[in-house]
Design a protein around this motif. Structure first.
Motif, PDB file in Angstrom:
ATOM      1  N   GLY A 178       7.420  18.767 -88.663  1.00 18.36           N
ATOM      2  CA  GLY A 178       7.688  20.053 -88.032  1.00 18.36           C
ATOM      3  C   GLY A 178       6.938  21.187 -88.694  1.00 18.36           C
ATOM      4  N   PHE A 179       6.881  21.162 -90.022  1.00 18.10           N
ATOM      5  CA  PHE A 179       6.161  22.183 -90.771  1.00 18.10           C
ATOM      6  C   PHE A 179       4.669  22.180 -90.417  1.00 18.10           C
ATOM      7  N   LEU A 180       4.079  20.994 -90.367  1.00 21.61           N
ATOM      8  CA  LEU A 180       2.655  20.878 -90.028  1.00 21.61           C
ATOM      9  C   LEU A 180       2.385  21.300 -88.582  1.00 21.61           C
ATOM     10  N   ILE A 181       3.253  20.872 -87.663  1.00 20.63           N
ATOM     11  CA  ILE A 181       3.092  21.256 -86.258  1.00 20.63           C
ATOM     12  C   ILE A 181       3.122  22.773 -86.115  1.00 20.63           C
ATOM     13  N   SER A 182       4.100  23.413 -86.747  1.00 22.28           N
ATOM     14  CA  SER A 182       4.240  24.864 -86.638  1.00 22.28           C
ATOM     15  C   SER A 182       3.014  25.589 -87.165  1.00 22.28           C
ATOM     16  N   ASN A 183       2.497  25.149 -88.309  1.00 21.01           N
ATOM     17  CA  ASN A 183       1.375  25.862 -88.921  1.00 21.01           C
ATOM     18  C   ASN A 183       0.050  25.605 -88.222  1.00 21.01           C
ATOM     19  N   VAL A 184      -0.152  24.381 -87.743  1.00 23.77           N
ATOM     20  CA  VAL A 184      -1.374  24.103 -86.976  1.00 23.77           C
ATOM     21  C   VAL A 184      -1.356  24.890 -85.665  1.00 23.77           C
ATOM     22  N   LEU A 185      -0.222  24.872 -84.977  1.00 23.30           N
ATOM     23  CA  LEU A 185      -0.138  25.574 -83.699  1.00 23.30           C
ATOM     24  C   LEU A 185      -0.123  27.089 -83.870  1.00 23.30           C
ATOM     25  N   PHE A 186       0.242  27.565 -85.055  1.00 25.02           N
ATOM     26  CA  PHE A 186       0.091  28.999 -85.315  1.00 25.02           C
ATOM     27  C   PHE A 186      -1.358  29.415 -85.142  1.00 25.02           C
ATOM     28  N   PHE A 187      -2.276  28.637 -85.707  1.00 25.62           N
ATOM     29  CA  PHE A 187      -3.699  28.972 -85.590  1.00 25.62           C
ATOM     30  C   PHE A 187      -4.184  28.828 -84.145  1.00 25.62           C
ATOM     31  N   VAL A 188      -3.684  27.820 -83.449  1.00 25.83           N
ATOM     32  CA  VAL A 188      -4.051  27.662 -82.032  1.00 25.83           C
ATOM     33  C   VAL A 188      -3.580  28.877 -81.240  1.00 25.83           C
ATOM     34  N   SER A 189      -2.335  29.297 -81.466  1.00 25.84           N
ATOM     35  CA  SER A 189      -1.799  30.457 -80.746  1.00 25.84           C
ATOM     36  C   SER A 189      -2.548  31.723 -81.119  1.00 25.84           C
ATOM     37  N   LEU A 190      -3.007  31.808 -82.370  1.00 21.55           N
ATOM     38  CA  LEU A 190      -3.753  32.987 -82.827  1.00 21.55           C
ATOM     39  C   LEU A 190      -5.064  33.120 -82.059  1.00 21.55           C
ATOM     40  N   PHE A 191      -5.791  32.010 -81.906  1.00 23.17           N
ATOM     41  CA  PHE A 191      -7.051  32.049 -81.157  1.00 23.17           C
ATOM     42  C   PHE A 191      -6.798  32.339 -79.682  1.00 23.17           C
ATOM     43  N   LEU A 192      -5.754  31.765 -79.126  1.00 24.16           N
ATOM     44  CA  LEU A 192      -5.416  32.039 -77.721  1.00 24.16           C
ATOM     45  C   LEU A 192      -5.060  33.510 -77.527  1.00 24.16           C
ATOM     46  N   PHE A 193      -4.292  34.056 -78.471  1.00 20.37           N
ATOM     47  CA  PHE A 193      -3.918  35.468 -78.396  1.00 20.37           C
ATOM     48  C   PHE A 193      -5.159  36.352 -78.440  1.00 20.37           C
ATOM     49  N   TYR A 194      -6.078  36.046 -79.329  1.00 19.13           N
ATOM     50  CA  TYR A 194      -7.308  36.835 -79.452  1.00 19.13           C
ATOM     51  C   TYR A 194      -8.112  36.800 -78.152  1.00 19.13           C
ATOM     52  N   HIS A 195      -8.348  35.616 -77.620  1.00 20.19           N
ATOM     53  CA  HIS A 195      -9.174  35.488 -76.419  1.00 20.19           C
ATOM     54  C   HIS A 195      -8.480  36.088 -75.191  1.00 20.19           C
ATOM     55  N   LEU A 196      -7.174  35.931 -75.109  1.00 18.43           N
ATOM     56  CA  LEU A 196      -6.433  36.526 -73.987  1.00 18.43           C
ATOM     57  C   LEU A 196      -6.504  38.048 -74.042  1.00 18.43           C
ATOM     58  N   THR A 197      -6.328  38.603 -75.231  1.00 16.97           N
ATOM     59  CA  THR A 197      -6.408  40.060 -75.397  1.00 16.97           C
ATOM     60  C   THR A 197      -7.798  40.573 -75.059  1.00 16.97           C
ATOM     61  N   LYS A 198      -8.813  39.816 -75.451  1.00 15.01           N
ATOM     62  CA  LYS A 198     -10.196  40.228 -75.164  1.00 15.01           C
ATOM     63  C   LYS A 198     -10.474  40.199 -73.664  1.00 15.01           C
ATOM     64  N   ILE A 199      -9.920  39.210 -72.961  1.00 18.62           N
ATOM     65  CA  ILE A 199     -10.099  39.133 -71.510  1.00 18.62           C
ATOM     66  C   ILE A 199      -9.446  40.327 -70.817  1.00 18.62           C
ATOM     67  N   ILE A 200      -8.228  40.656 -71.254  1.00 20.83           N
ATOM     68  CA  ILE A 200      -7.465  41.711 -70.579  1.00 20.83           C
ATOM     69  C   ILE A 200      -8.034  43.091 -70.863  1.00 20.83           C
ATOM     70  N   PHE A 201      -8.396  43.346 -72.137  1.00 25.85           N
ATOM     71  CA  PHE A 201      -8.832  44.696 -72.515  1.00 25.85           C
ATOM     72  C   PHE A 201     -10.344  44.838 -72.657  1.00 25.85           C
ATOM     73  N   GLY A 202     -11.053  43.700 -72.756  1.00 24.25           N
ATOM     74  CA  GLY A 202     -12.504  43.739 -72.770  1.00 24.25           C
ATOM     75  C   GLY A 202     -13.129  44.302 -74.024  1.00 24.25           C
ATOM     76  N   LYS A 203     -12.391  44.367 -75.119  1.00 26.25           N
ATOM     77  CA  LYS A 203     -12.934  44.921 -76.354  1.00 26.25           C
ATOM     78  C   LYS A 203     -12.659  43.971 -77.515  1.00 26.25           C
ATOM     79  N   ASN A 204     -13.745  43.525 -78.170  1.00 24.92           N
ATOM     80  CA  ASN A 204     -13.588  42.609 -79.297  1.00 24.92           C
ATOM     81  C   ASN A 204     -12.804  43.243 -80.439  1.00 24.92           C
TER      82      ASN A 204
END
Length: 211
Positions: free
Chosen positions: A114-140
């Motif tokens: 569970g600890f490993l799943i949470s921490n690995v998926l934290f990074f996955v969610s971080l990249f998804l959050f970044y790319h989603l925000t960039k799509i919506i607002f258009g600013k890196n």
């Protein structure tokens, strides 16, 4: 050595590298605080003998561990607290924890999983959050600043615990990202998995209907 240093410098100067550094810095801060707390405080309940994992396995982690090992009770009076927790996260804890059963106790195996799943998926969610925000607002730059807040806000502690926050954010953000990309079928699949992780997952239907 100089060639390797140059490659690393270019990698961390890229978008992906910057987002990774944000996530890594936030986890190092949280793990550092957890380590100092475990050294100077004896009030934490010992759940696991594995350093750091023990600190991040408190409270709801015990419920998820129980479900991962024994499932949901068919009959209980009063109603078992297990039913407050949705099944996808403990199911994955069991699946990825099973290979560790011969190396440690079954309880510690699913906790480590569970600890490993949470921490690995934290990074996955971080990249998804970044790319989603960039799509919506258009600013890196805006997307990067938003990602810093995502990684460092006080509640970001729970992205590393044996809780379902990281897996929920991964599926929810993945669903929204694919929805913005016009891939509604794949998006719906991820939305379905998000709803299997937390009780408020059904709210993901709202942006789908709006879209």
């Amino acid at each position: 050595m100089l060639n390797l240093t140059g490659k690393l410098r270019r990698m961390f100067a890229s978008e992906i590298g910057k987002v990774f550094l944000v996530g890594l810095s936030s986890r190092l801060l949280i793990f550092g605080v957890a380590f100092l707390t475990s050294v100077f405080s004896s009030s934490a309940k010992i759940v696991s003998s594995i350093p750091i994992v023990n600190f991040f396995s408190q409270w709801d982690g015990a419920w998820y561990t129980q479900i991962a090992l024994f499932g949901y009770p068919a009959v209980s009076n009063p109603l078992s607290g297990n039913w407050a927790f949705f099944p996808l996260y403990p199911f994955l804890m069991r699946v990825f924890g099973t290979p560790f059963f011969g190396l440690m106790s079954s309880t510690e195996a699913v906790l480590v999983s569970g600890f490993l799943i949470s921490n690995v998926l934290f990074f996955v969610s971080l990249f998804l959050f970044y790319h989603l925000t960039k799509i919506i607002f258009g600013k890196n730059s805006f997307a990067l600043i938003s990602t810093v807040f995502f990684a460092f806000w006080p509640g970001a502690l729970f992205y590393s615990t044996v809780y379902s926050e990281s897996i929920f954010m991964t599926f929810a953000l993945g669903a929204f990202y694919l929805l913005e990309k016009g891939k509604s079928g794949k998006s719906a699949v991820l939305g379905f998995f998000a709803a299997l992780t937390r009780s408020n997952g059904f709210l993901i239907l709202i942006p789908f209907f709006y879209n």
